[in-house]
Design a protein around this motif. Structure first.
Motif, PDB file in Angstrom:
ATOM      1  N   GLY A   1      22.924  -3.649 -14.366  1.00 34.25           N
ATOM      2  CA  GLY A   1      23.541  -4.607 -13.464  1.00 34.25           C
ATOM      3  C   GLY A   1      23.244  -4.393 -12.000  1.00 34.25           C
ATOM      4  O   GLY A   1      23.929  -4.951 -11.141  1.00 34.25           O
ATOM      5  N   ALA A   2      22.230  -3.575 -11.670  1.00 33.14           N
ATOM      6  CA  ALA A   2      21.951  -3.291 -10.268  1.00 33.14           C
ATOM      7  C   ALA A   2      20.534  -3.677  -9.880  1.00 33.14           C
ATOM      8  O   ALA A   2      19.996  -3.175  -8.903  1.00 33.14           O
ATOM      9  CB  ALA A   2      22.175  -1.801  -9.990  1.00 33.14           C
ATOM     10  N   THR A   3      19.902  -4.565 -10.650  1.00 33.94           N
ATOM     11  CA  THR A   3      18.518  -4.926 -10.375  1.00 33.94           C
ATOM     12  C   THR A   3      18.357  -5.505  -8.977  1.00 33.94           C
ATOM     13  O   THR A   3      17.401  -5.196  -8.260  1.00 33.94           O
ATOM     14  CB  THR A   3      18.025  -5.948 -11.419  1.00 33.94           C
ATOM     15  N   ALA A   4      19.297  -6.358  -8.559  1.00 32.93           N
ATOM     16  CA  ALA A   4      19.188  -7.010  -7.261  1.00 32.93           C
ATOM     17  C   ALA A   4      19.316  -6.026  -6.101  1.00 32.93           C
ATOM     18  O   ALA A   4      19.010  -6.372  -4.961  1.00 32.93           O
ATOM     19  CB  ALA A   4      20.252  -8.103  -7.137  1.00 32.93           C
ATOM     20  N   ALA A   5      19.771  -4.811  -6.376  1.00 39.02           N
ATOM     21  CA  ALA A   5      19.956  -3.833  -5.315  1.00 39.02           C
ATOM     22  C   ALA A   5      18.650  -3.178  -4.888  1.00 39.02           C
ATOM     23  O   ALA A   5      18.631  -2.446  -3.892  1.00 39.02           O
ATOM     24  CB  ALA A   5      20.952  -2.759  -5.760  1.00 39.02           C
ATOM     25  N   TYR A   6      17.553  -3.430  -5.612  1.00 39.87           N
ATOM     26  CA  TYR A   6      16.275  -2.786  -5.310  1.00 39.87           C
ATOM     27  C   TYR A   6      15.171  -3.828  -5.206  1.00 39.87           C
ATOM     28  O   TYR A   6      15.211  -4.876  -5.856  1.00 39.87           O
ATOM     29  CB  TYR A   6      15.919  -1.764  -6.397  1.00 39.87           C
ATOM     30  N   LEU A   7      14.175  -3.504  -4.377  1.00 34.68           N
ATOM     31  CA  LEU A   7      13.022  -4.391  -4.248  1.00 34.68           C
ATOM     32  C   LEU A   7      12.136  -4.257  -5.483  1.00 34.68           C
ATOM     33  O   LEU A   7      11.991  -3.164  -6.040  1.00 34.68           O
ATOM     34  CB  LEU A   7      12.210  -4.039  -3.006  1.00 34.68           C
ATOM     35  N   GLY A   8      11.516  -5.363  -5.887  1.00 39.72           N
ATOM     36  CA  GLY A   8      10.621  -5.338  -7.027  1.00 39.72           C
ATOM     37  C   GLY A   8       9.514  -6.355  -6.876  1.00 39.72           C
ATOM     38  O   GLY A   8       9.583  -7.248  -6.019  1.00 39.72           O
ATOM     39  N   PRO A   9       8.462  -6.247  -7.693  1.00 38.17           N
ATOM     40  CA  PRO A   9       7.326  -7.172  -7.600  1.00 38.17           C
ATOM     41  C   PRO A   9       7.671  -8.597  -7.983  1.00 38.17           C
ATOM     42  O   PRO A   9       6.883  -9.508  -7.740  1.00 38.17           O
ATOM     43  CB  PRO A   9       6.303  -6.559  -8.566  1.00 38.17           C
TER      44      PRO A   9
ATOM     45  N   VAL B   1       0.818  -1.202   0.000  1.00 39.26           N
ATOM     46  CA  VAL B   1       0.000   0.000   0.000  1.00 39.26           C
ATOM     47  C   VAL B   1       0.862   1.267   0.000  1.00 39.26           C
ATOM     48  O   VAL B   1       0.410   2.329  -0.447  1.00 39.26           O
ATOM     49  CB  VAL B   1      -0.959   0.001   1.212  1.00 39.26           C
ATOM     50  N   SER B   2       2.075   1.183   0.488  1.00 38.06           N
ATOM     51  CA  SER B   2       2.939   2.363   0.554  1.00 38.06           C
ATOM     52  C   SER B   2       3.949   2.414  -0.590  1.00 38.06           C
ATOM     53  O   SER B   2       4.807   3.292  -0.616  1.00 38.06           O
ATOM     54  CB  SER B   2       3.698   2.377   1.889  1.00 38.06           C
ATOM     55  N   LEU B   3       3.818   1.482  -1.546  1.00 41.20           N
ATOM     56  CA  LEU B   3       4.754   1.412  -2.660  1.00 41.20           C
ATOM     57  C   LEU B   3       4.008   1.510  -3.987  1.00 41.20           C
ATOM     58  O   LEU B   3       2.802   1.307  -4.050  1.00 41.20           O
ATOM     59  CB  LEU B   3       5.545   0.095  -2.622  1.00 41.20           C
ATOM     60  N   ARG B   4       4.727   1.826  -5.034  1.00 41.54           N
ATOM     61  CA  ARG B   4       4.179   1.783  -6.389  1.00 41.54           C
ATOM     62  C   ARG B   4       5.233   1.175  -7.312  1.00 41.54           C
ATOM     63  O   ARG B   4       6.438   1.264  -7.053  1.00 41.54           O
ATOM     64  CB  ARG B   4       3.755   3.166  -6.885  1.00 41.54           C
ATOM     65  N   VAL B   5       4.776   0.553  -8.377  1.00 41.19           N
ATOM     66  CA  VAL B   5       5.672  -0.120  -9.311  1.00 41.19           C
ATOM     67  C   VAL B   5       6.060   0.848 -10.427  1.00 41.19           C
ATOM     68  O   VAL B   5       5.204   1.499 -11.033  1.00 41.19           O
ATOM     69  CB  VAL B   5       5.006  -1.381  -9.903  1.00 41.19           C
ATOM     70  N   VAL B   6       7.344   0.946 -10.683  1.00 42.29           N
ATOM     71  CA  VAL B   6       7.850   1.769 -11.780  1.00 42.29           C
ATOM     72  C   VAL B   6       8.791   0.916 -12.620  1.00 42.29           C
ATOM     73  O   VAL B   6       9.371  -0.055 -12.136  1.00 42.29           O
ATOM     74  CB  VAL B   6       8.589   3.021 -11.258  1.00 42.29           C
ATOM     75  N   ARG B   7       8.911   1.271 -13.876  1.00 40.60           N
ATOM     76  CA  ARG B   7       9.835   0.571 -14.770  1.00 40.60           C
ATOM     77  C   ARG B   7      11.025   1.486 -15.044  1.00 40.60           C
ATOM     78  O   ARG B   7      10.851   2.637 -15.459  1.00 40.60           O
ATOM     79  CB  ARG B   7       9.148   0.157 -16.071  1.00 40.60           C
ATOM     80  N   VAL B   8      12.198   0.973 -14.789  1.00 43.45           N
ATOM     81  CA  VAL B   8      13.414   1.762 -14.954  1.00 43.45           C
ATOM     82  C   VAL B   8      14.463   0.919 -15.671  1.00 43.45           C
ATOM     83  O   VAL B   8      14.370  -0.308 -15.709  1.00 43.45           O
ATOM     84  CB  VAL B   8      13.964   2.247 -13.595  1.00 43.45           C
ATOM     85  N   ARG B   9      15.452   1.589 -16.217  1.00 43.96           N
ATOM     86  CA  ARG B   9      16.561   0.901 -16.864  1.00 43.96           C
ATOM     87  C   ARG B   9      17.730   0.880 -15.892  1.00 43.96           C
ATOM     88  O   ARG B   9      18.253   1.915 -15.499  1.00 43.96           O
ATOM     89  CB  ARG B   9      16.950   1.604 -18.165  1.00 43.96           C
TER      90      ARG B   9
END
Length: 217
Positions: A76-84, A65-73
């Protein structure tokens, strides 16, 4: 005058792979297709990650509820951020403030046991001043009560007990339903700062908060 013989009819020749113009045309088509494919692939080279819907202070629960999904480029750092693509950690909280719209770093998520600061509520007699927002910064000042003031000042000189404390929550009450205002601000304090402020409340000292200009998230 004798009629001139008609010129022989020109016959169309089937293009040959040895025809230079045909080879150049084929190469141009193949190059265009390759470039187009690269452009399309690059345009879709994004990943879905979580960003904070609003400013989330340290200690906030990590919930959809406190997050929103965004698409970014990301490079090599995908694992550094939370995602769905991954499940949110159970009972996880933020170990630092994440600003509105900021990507949620995986390193900023942990358990409540790792938190070292605690929110304390400070009443605001004159309502919520401008600049008091979640994630903002303020200084906390304490004026100790003088037990034997007599006809002198009832309180001592103010002392700053917390500098740049982070705002955890703000409660605004305009007093429209009654004469008593109940505005307050919750600030995150370390153990020593928290002890000093609680001691001030216990001994009827005056506690004041002053916003730090330019420190809003």
């Amino acid at each position: 005058m004798k009629d001139l013989p008609a010129p022989p009819a020109a016959r169309l020749r089937r293009p040959s792979w040895r025809d230079t113009r045909l080879l150049v045309g084929v190469l141009l088509v193949l190059a265009s297709v390759a470039v187009g494919a690269r452009v399309v692939a690059a345009a879709d080279d994004t990943v879905a990650v979580y960003a904070a819907a609003t400013a989330l202070p340290e200690g906030s629960r990590v919930e959809p509820v406190s997050l929103r999904v965004v698409r970014v480029r990301l490079t090599g750092a995908t694992a550094a951020y939370l995602g769905p693509a991954q499940a949110l950690p159970a009972d996880a909280v933020l170990l630092r403030t994440v600003g509105a719209g900021e990507l949620v770093p995986a390193a900023a998520v942990g358990t409540a046991a790792a938190l070292t600061r605690r929110p304390v509520t400070i009443p605001l007699d004159d309502g919520v001043p401008a600049g008091f927002v979640v994630g903002g910064r303020l200084d906390v000042w304490v004026s100790a009560r003088q037990p034997d003031a007599g006809t002198g000042p009832r309180y001592g000189a103010p002392q700053r007990v917390a500098e740049g404390a982070e705002v955890f929550a703000v409660t605004a009450d305009d007093g429209s339903l009654g004469a008593v205002r109940a505005s307050s601000v919750q600030v995150l304090l370390g153990p020593q700062e928290l002890r000093t402020v609680l001691d001030a409340f216990a001994n009827d000292a005056e506690v004041a908060v002053v916003p730090v200009p330019g420190a809003a998230p």
